[in-house]
Motif scaffolding. Structure first.
Motif, PDB file in Angstrom:
ATOM      1  N   LEU A 175     -10.595  -3.240  12.878  1.00 56.74           N
ATOM      2  CA  LEU A 175     -10.705  -2.161  13.849  1.00 56.74           C
ATOM      3  C   LEU A 175      -9.350  -2.015  14.536  1.00 56.74           C
ATOM      4  N   ILE A 176      -8.650  -0.918  14.233  1.00 56.35           N
ATOM      5  CA  ILE A 176      -7.313  -0.683  14.779  1.00 56.35           C
ATOM      6  C   ILE A 176      -7.436   0.224  16.001  1.00 56.35           C
ATOM      7  N   PRO A 177      -7.019  -0.242  17.190  1.00 54.77           N
ATOM      8  CA  PRO A 177      -7.092   0.605  18.380  1.00 54.77           C
ATOM      9  C   PRO A 177      -6.376   1.940  18.157  1.00 54.77           C
ATOM     10  N   SER A 178      -6.853   2.987  18.806  1.00 57.80           N
ATOM     11  CA  SER A 178      -6.331   4.332  18.551  1.00 57.80           C
ATOM     12  C   SER A 178      -4.835   4.456  18.816  1.00 57.80           C
ATOM     13  N   ARG A 179      -4.337   3.877  19.881  1.00 55.89           N
ATOM     14  CA  ARG A 179      -2.898   3.968  20.166  1.00 55.89           C
ATOM     15  C   ARG A 179      -2.091   3.269  19.090  1.00 55.89           C
ATOM     16  N   ALA A 180      -2.575   2.109  18.645  1.00 59.50           N
ATOM     17  CA  ALA A 180      -1.887   1.370  17.584  1.00 59.50           C
ATOM     18  C   ALA A 180      -1.963   2.142  16.265  1.00 59.50           C
ATOM     19  N   ALA A 181      -3.111   2.773  15.992  1.00 59.82           N
ATOM     20  CA  ALA A 181      -3.260   3.556  14.766  1.00 59.82           C
ATOM     21  C   ALA A 181      -2.284   4.731  14.759  1.00 59.82           C
ATOM     22  N   SER A 182      -2.091   5.370  15.914  1.00 56.43           N
ATOM     23  CA  SER A 182      -1.120   6.465  16.009  1.00 56.43           C
ATOM     24  C   SER A 182       0.291   5.959  15.747  1.00 56.43           C
ATOM     25  N   LEU A 183       0.611   4.797  16.276  1.00 53.90           N
ATOM     26  CA  LEU A 183       1.925   4.189  16.059  1.00 53.90           C
ATOM     27  C   LEU A 183       2.131   3.857  14.582  1.00 53.90           C
ATOM     28  N   VAL A 184       1.117   3.273  13.940  1.00 53.40           N
ATOM     29  CA  VAL A 184       1.208   2.935  12.514  1.00 53.40           C
ATOM     30  C   VAL A 184       1.394   4.209  11.692  1.00 53.40           C
ATOM     31  N   ARG A 185       0.679   5.261  12.046  1.00 55.90           N
ATOM     32  CA  ARG A 185       0.800   6.540  11.332  1.00 55.90           C
ATOM     33  C   ARG A 185       2.233   7.074  11.381  1.00 55.90           C
ATOM     34  N   GLU A 186       2.858   7.012  12.548  1.00 53.66           N
ATOM     35  CA  GLU A 186       4.234   7.487  12.689  1.00 53.66           C
ATOM     36  C   GLU A 186       5.226   6.553  12.004  1.00 53.66           C
ATOM     37  N   PHE A 187       4.902   5.284  11.946  1.00 55.24           N
ATOM     38  CA  PHE A 187       5.792   4.250  11.412  1.00 55.24           C
ATOM     39  C   PHE A 187       5.877   4.287   9.887  1.00 55.24           C
ATOM     40  N   LEU A 188       4.745   4.565   9.220  1.00 52.29           N
ATOM     41  CA  LEU A 188       4.705   4.563   7.759  1.00 52.29           C
ATOM     42  C   LEU A 188       5.075   5.934   7.213  1.00 52.29           C
ATOM     43  N   THR A 189       6.125   5.995   6.430  1.00 53.13           N
ATOM     44  CA  THR A 189       6.537   7.261   5.838  1.00 53.13           C
ATOM     45  C   THR A 189       6.555   7.204   4.319  1.00 53.13           C
ATOM     46  N   GLY A 190       6.686   6.044   3.750  1.00 53.08           N
ATOM     47  CA  GLY A 190       6.700   5.880   2.304  1.00 53.08           C
ATOM     48  C   GLY A 190       5.931   4.626   1.959  1.00 53.08           C
ATOM     49  N   VAL A 224       0.851  -1.193   0.000  1.00 57.83           N
ATOM     50  CA  VAL A 224       0.000   0.000   0.000  1.00 57.83           C
ATOM     51  C   VAL A 224       0.881   1.236   0.000  1.00 57.83           C
ATOM     52  N   ASP A 225       0.281   2.339  -0.312  1.00 57.40           N
ATOM     53  CA  ASP A 225       0.966   3.619  -0.221  1.00 57.40           C
ATOM     54  C   ASP A 225       0.931   4.030   1.251  1.00 57.40           C
ATOM     55  N   GLY A 226       2.044   3.826   1.930  1.00 55.16           N
ATOM     56  CA  GLY A 226       2.123   4.096   3.360  1.00 55.16           C
ATOM     57  C   GLY A 226       1.844   5.544   3.702  1.00 55.16           C
ATOM     58  N   ALA A 227       2.314   6.452   2.858  1.00 63.09           N
ATOM     59  CA  ALA A 227       2.095   7.871   3.125  1.00 63.09           C
ATOM     60  C   ALA A 227       0.608   8.214   3.035  1.00 63.09           C
ATOM     61  N   ALA A 228      -0.090   7.635   2.066  1.00 65.65           N
ATOM     62  CA  ALA A 228      -1.534   7.889   1.919  1.00 65.65           C
ATOM     63  C   ALA A 228      -2.304   7.292   3.097  1.00 65.65           C
ATOM     64  N   PHE A 229      -1.883   6.109   3.560  1.00 61.89           N
ATOM     65  CA  PHE A 229      -2.547   5.488   4.703  1.00 61.89           C
ATOM     66  C   PHE A 229      -2.290   6.320   5.959  1.00 61.89           C
ATOM     67  N   ALA A 230      -1.057   6.778   6.132  1.00 54.64           N
ATOM     68  CA  ALA A 230      -0.716   7.613   7.287  1.00 54.64           C
ATOM     69  C   ALA A 230      -1.500   8.928   7.260  1.00 54.64           C
ATOM     70  N   GLU A 231      -1.690   9.510   6.083  1.00 52.08           N
ATOM     71  CA  GLU A 231      -2.450  10.754   5.958  1.00 52.08           C
ATOM     72  C   GLU A 231      -3.922  10.529   6.302  1.00 52.08           C
ATOM     73  N   ALA A 232      -4.486   9.412   5.848  1.00 54.56           N
ATOM     74  CA  ALA A 232      -5.877   9.104   6.170  1.00 54.56           C
ATOM     75  C   ALA A 232      -6.035   8.898   7.685  1.00 54.56           C
ATOM     76  N   LEU A 233      -5.060   8.242   8.307  1.00 54.82           N
ATOM     77  CA  LEU A 233      -5.093   8.081   9.764  1.00 54.82           C
ATOM     78  C   LEU A 233      -5.032   9.433  10.459  1.00 54.82           C
ATOM     79  N   ARG A 234      -4.182  10.334   9.956  1.00 55.03           N
ATOM     80  CA  ARG A 234      -4.063  11.672  10.546  1.00 55.03           C
ATOM     81  C   ARG A 234      -5.404  12.400  10.516  1.00 55.03           C
ATOM     82  N   GLN A 235      -6.173  12.192   9.462  1.00 53.29           N
ATOM     83  CA  GLN A 235      -7.452  12.882   9.317  1.00 53.29           C
ATOM     84  C   GLN A 235      -8.523  12.365  10.273  1.00 53.29           C
ATOM     85  N   VAL A 236      -8.496  11.075  10.594  1.00 56.87           N
ATOM     86  CA  VAL A 236      -9.572  10.515  11.421  1.00 56.87           C
ATOM     87  C   VAL A 236      -9.221  10.394  12.899  1.00 56.87           C
ATOM     88  N   LEU A 237      -7.946  10.344  13.248  1.00 56.61           N
ATOM     89  CA  LEU A 237      -7.551  10.128  14.649  1.00 56.61           C
ATOM     90  C   LEU A 237      -8.053  11.192  15.638  1.00 56.61           C
TER      91      LEU A 237
END
Length: 175
Positions: free
Chosen positions: A62-77, A1-14
């Motif tokens: 369903l990704i728990p919020s803390r885990a979703a924040s971690l995934v967002r920071e982890f994916l850069t590309g 997947v496009d990690g940056a796009a997934f991280a951006e989508a997480l940023r919008q909903v978190l």
């Protein structure tokens, strides 16, 4: 997947993920597929945010919020996201550098929000962010404590009654 796009989508909903631990189904980000694209949904019971992410062929999770924040920071590309076949409650995320994290998915069901969302809204309004922010600030001066409701009332094709903010059971301020 496009990690940056997934991280951006997480940023919008978190920002709207519930912090109330007694509601575990709202303390997470729901990720589902719609037309081959990831749709991320989060709610705190009052607000609902949805964002489209990259291509998605995985089941709904369903990704728990803390885990979703971690995934967002982890994916850069570019990255790889998958579900462990031997333990379908584990999400495996690998970033472009080859580093891997494993996240336990939430054991809950996200509420069905589809009935409350219309495919095409009955009314559509466009506001200037600065004008809306200024109106909210002016009305909040009269609020006592926490702002509870923001309502826009439409009459036909025009805004009727203006912006109505409620701060308590009986407090109403109009702009």
């Amino acid at each position: 997947v496009d990690g940056a796009a997934f991280a951006e989508a997480l940023r919008q909903v978190l920002p709207v993920v519930s912090r109330d631990e007694s509601r575990p189904n709202l303390c997470a980000v729901n990720v589902s597929a719609a037309g081959g694209v990831a749709v991320l949904t989060a709610s705190d019971g009052r607000r609902l945010h949805r964002a489209k992410g990259p291509g998605w062929a995985l089941p709904t999770m369903l990704i728990p919020s803390r885990a979703a924040s971690l995934v967002r920071e982890f994916l850069t590309g570019p990255g790889k996201i998958g579900v462990d076949g031997t333990a379908p409650t584990l999400l495996v995320v690998q970033n472009a550098a080859g580093d891997t994290i494993v996240v336990r998915l939430a054991d809950a069901v996200f509420p069905d929000v589809a009935p409350s969302l219309k495919a095409r809204p009955e009314y559509d309004a466009t506001f200037s962010a600065s004008e809306m922010g200024a109106a909210v600030r002016r009305v909040c001066l009269m609020a006592d404590g926490e702002l509870r409701t923001l309502a826009l009332t439409f009459d036909g094709n025009r805004l009727a009654g203006g912006l109505v903010l409620t701060s308590g059971e009986a407090d109403r301020a109009r702009e």
